[in-house]
Scaffold this motif. Structure first.
Motif, PDB file in Angstrom:
ATOM      1  N   GLY A   1      54.546  19.815  68.987  1.00 15.16           N
ATOM      2  CA  GLY A   1      54.675  19.015  67.618  1.00 15.16           C
ATOM      3  C   GLY A   1      53.404  18.109  67.074  1.00 15.16           C
ATOM      4  O   GLY A   1      53.168  18.121  65.852  1.00 15.16           O
ATOM      5  N   LEU A   2      52.756  17.884  68.187  1.00 18.72           N
ATOM      6  CA  LEU A   2      51.358  17.062  67.676  1.00 18.72           C
ATOM      7  C   LEU A   2      50.582  18.349  67.164  1.00 18.72           C
ATOM      8  O   LEU A   2      49.696  17.885  66.225  1.00 18.72           O
ATOM      9  N   LEU A   3      50.629  19.479  67.821  1.00 24.36           N
ATOM     10  CA  LEU A   3      49.636  20.412  67.208  1.00 24.36           C
ATOM     11  C   LEU A   3      49.832  20.805  65.646  1.00 24.36           C
ATOM     12  O   LEU A   3      48.978  20.868  64.922  1.00 24.36           O
ATOM     13  N   ILE A   4      51.151  20.816  65.504  1.00 24.47           N
ATOM     14  CA  ILE A   4      51.630  21.246  64.118  1.00 24.47           C
ATOM     15  C   ILE A   4      51.150  19.848  63.222  1.00 24.47           C
ATOM     16  O   ILE A   4      50.557  20.049  62.002  1.00 24.47           O
TER      17      ILE A   4
ATOM     18  N   PRO B   1      45.128  18.075  58.810  1.00 26.13           N
ATOM     19  CA  PRO B   1      43.899  17.596  58.710  1.00 26.13           C
ATOM     20  C   PRO B   1      42.644  18.271  59.160  1.00 26.13           C
ATOM     21  O   PRO B   1      41.837  18.444  58.507  1.00 26.13           O
ATOM     22  N   ILE B   2      43.188  19.240  59.998  1.00 26.25           N
ATOM     23  CA  ILE B   2      42.174  20.430  60.720  1.00 26.25           C
ATOM     24  C   ILE B   2      41.761  21.200  59.457  1.00 26.25           C
ATOM     25  O   ILE B   2      40.568  21.480  59.350  1.00 26.25           O
ATOM     26  N   THR B   3      42.992  22.006  58.772  1.00 28.51           N
ATOM     27  CA  THR B   3      42.736  22.711  57.777  1.00 28.51           C
ATOM     28  C   THR B   3      41.825  22.125  56.662  1.00 28.51           C
ATOM     29  O   THR B   3      40.936  22.804  56.075  1.00 28.51           O
TER      30      THR B   3
ATOM     31  N   GLY C   1      34.492  21.225  54.788  1.00 31.12           N
ATOM     32  CA  GLY C   1      33.218  21.624  55.424  1.00 31.12           C
ATOM     33  C   GLY C   1      32.436  22.990  54.947  1.00 31.12           C
ATOM     34  O   GLY C   1      31.368  23.049  54.722  1.00 31.12           O
ATOM     35  N   THR C   2      33.338  24.176  54.545  1.00 31.80           N
ATOM     36  CA  THR C   2      33.004  25.216  54.227  1.00 31.80           C
ATOM     37  C   THR C   2      32.550  24.942  52.595  1.00 31.80           C
ATOM     38  O   THR C   2      31.560  25.543  52.409  1.00 31.80           O
ATOM     39  N   TYR C   3      33.328  24.553  51.914  1.00 35.30           N
ATOM     40  CA  TYR C   3      32.799  24.045  50.502  1.00 35.30           C
ATOM     41  C   TYR C   3      31.352  23.421  50.359  1.00 35.30           C
ATOM     42  O   TYR C   3      30.352  23.696  49.766  1.00 35.30           O
ATOM     43  N   VAL C   4      31.032  22.460  51.592  1.00 36.11           N
ATOM     44  CA  VAL C   4      29.996  21.586  51.537  1.00 36.11           C
ATOM     45  C   VAL C   4      28.820  22.674  51.881  1.00 36.11           C
ATOM     46  O   VAL C   4      27.597  22.678  51.293  1.00 36.11           O
ATOM     47  N   LEU C   5      28.826  23.531  52.723  1.00 35.21           N
ATOM     48  CA  LEU C   5      28.112  24.553  53.021  1.00 35.21           C
ATOM     49  C   LEU C   5      27.838  25.713  52.239  1.00 35.21           C
ATOM     50  O   LEU C   5      26.474  26.031  51.977  1.00 35.21           O
ATOM     51  N   LEU C   6      28.803  25.889  51.324  1.00 38.82           N
ATOM     52  CA  LEU C   6      28.505  26.805  50.185  1.00 38.82           C
ATOM     53  C   LEU C   6      27.847  26.224  48.974  1.00 38.82           C
ATOM     54  O   LEU C   6      27.353  26.723  48.202  1.00 38.82           O
ATOM     55  N   LEU C   7      27.889  25.035  49.064  1.00 38.64           N
ATOM     56  CA  LEU C   7      26.910  24.344  47.721  1.00 38.64           C
ATOM     57  C   LEU C   7      25.570  24.801  47.974  1.00 38.64           C
ATOM     58  O   LEU C   7      24.918  24.460  46.959  1.00 38.64           O
ATOM     59  N   GLY C   8      25.311  24.744  49.269  1.00 29.07           N
ATOM     60  CA  GLY C   8      23.805  24.954  49.467  1.00 29.07           C
ATOM     61  C   GLY C   8      22.753  23.847  49.617  1.00 29.07           C
ATOM     62  O   GLY C   8      21.723  24.054  49.462  1.00 29.07           O
ATOM     63  N   GLU C   9      23.083  22.519  49.234  1.00 29.92           N
ATOM     64  CA  GLU C   9      22.624  21.309  49.373  1.00 29.92           C
ATOM     65  C   GLU C   9      21.988  20.887  50.728  1.00 29.92           C
ATOM     66  O   GLU C   9      22.762  19.796  51.381  1.00 29.92           O
ATOM     67  N   VAL C  10      21.393  21.580  51.258  1.00 34.51           N
ATOM     68  CA  VAL C  10      20.865  21.647  52.858  1.00 34.51           C
ATOM     69  C   VAL C  10      20.334  20.104  52.888  1.00 34.51           C
ATOM     70  O   VAL C  10      20.540  19.482  54.076  1.00 34.51           O
ATOM     71  N   HIS C  11      19.584  19.911  51.952  1.00 36.31           N
ATOM     72  CA  HIS C  11      18.775  18.585  52.295  1.00 36.31           C
ATOM     73  C   HIS C  11      19.703  17.423  52.336  1.00 36.31           C
ATOM     74  O   HIS C  11      19.248  16.522  53.177  1.00 36.31           O
TER      75      HIS C  11
END
Length: 111
Positions: free
Chosen positions: A76-79, A84-86, A92-102
Motif C-alpha cells: 500500500g505504501l509503495l503504491i 511522487p517518484i514518477t 529530473g529527466t526534463y531538467v537533464l534534457l534541457l541541457g542547462e548544466v551550469h
C-alpha cells in the motif's frame, strides 16, 4: 559525444567518489546517489552521462536490496509513493534534457 572521463586523474577521483558513495549507502542505507551526483557533477563534463553511469553502477546493488527486502515491503505504501517518484523522475529527466548544466550545477552546489 564527449568522453565521460576527461583524464586518468578524473577517473581516479570519480572512483574514489563512488567508493565513498557506496560506503555511505552501506552504513546509512540511502544517500549514495545524492552524494555521488553532487560531487561527480563538478568533476565530469557530461552531467547526463554522469547520471546514466551512476544508474548503471548502482543498479545491481539496488536490485539485490529490493530482492532481499521485498517480503517486508508494505505494498500500500509503495503504491502511494509511486506517484511522487514518477513525477520526480519525469521532472529530473526534463531538467537533464534541457541541457542547462551550469544551472543544474549551481543548484547542486546550493543543496
Amino acid at each position: 559525444m564527449p568522453e565521460l572521463f576527461p583524464s586518468t586523474a578524473a577517473f581516479a577521483l570519480c572512483a574514489a567518489i563512488m567508493v565513498g558513495a557506496q560506503f555511505i549507502y552501506a552504513t546509512v542505507g540511502f544517500g549514495a546517489g545524492m552524494f555521488a551526483v553532487a560531487l561527480l557533477a563538478f568533476v565530469l563534463p557530461d552531467l547526463a552521462g554522469t547520471v546514466a553511469v551512476l544508474m548503471l553502477l548502482t543498479f545491481v546493488t539496488e536490485i539485490t536490496v529490493l530482492w532481499r527486502a521485498w517480503r517486508h515491503a508494505e505494498l500500500g505504501l509503495l503504491i502511494v509513493l509511486l506517484l511522487p517518484i514518477t513525477l520526480g523522475l519525469v521532472a529530473g529527466t526534463y531538467v537533464l534534457l534541457l541541457g542547462e548544466v551550469h544551472l543544474l550545477k549551481r543548484g547542486l552546489g546550493l543543496v
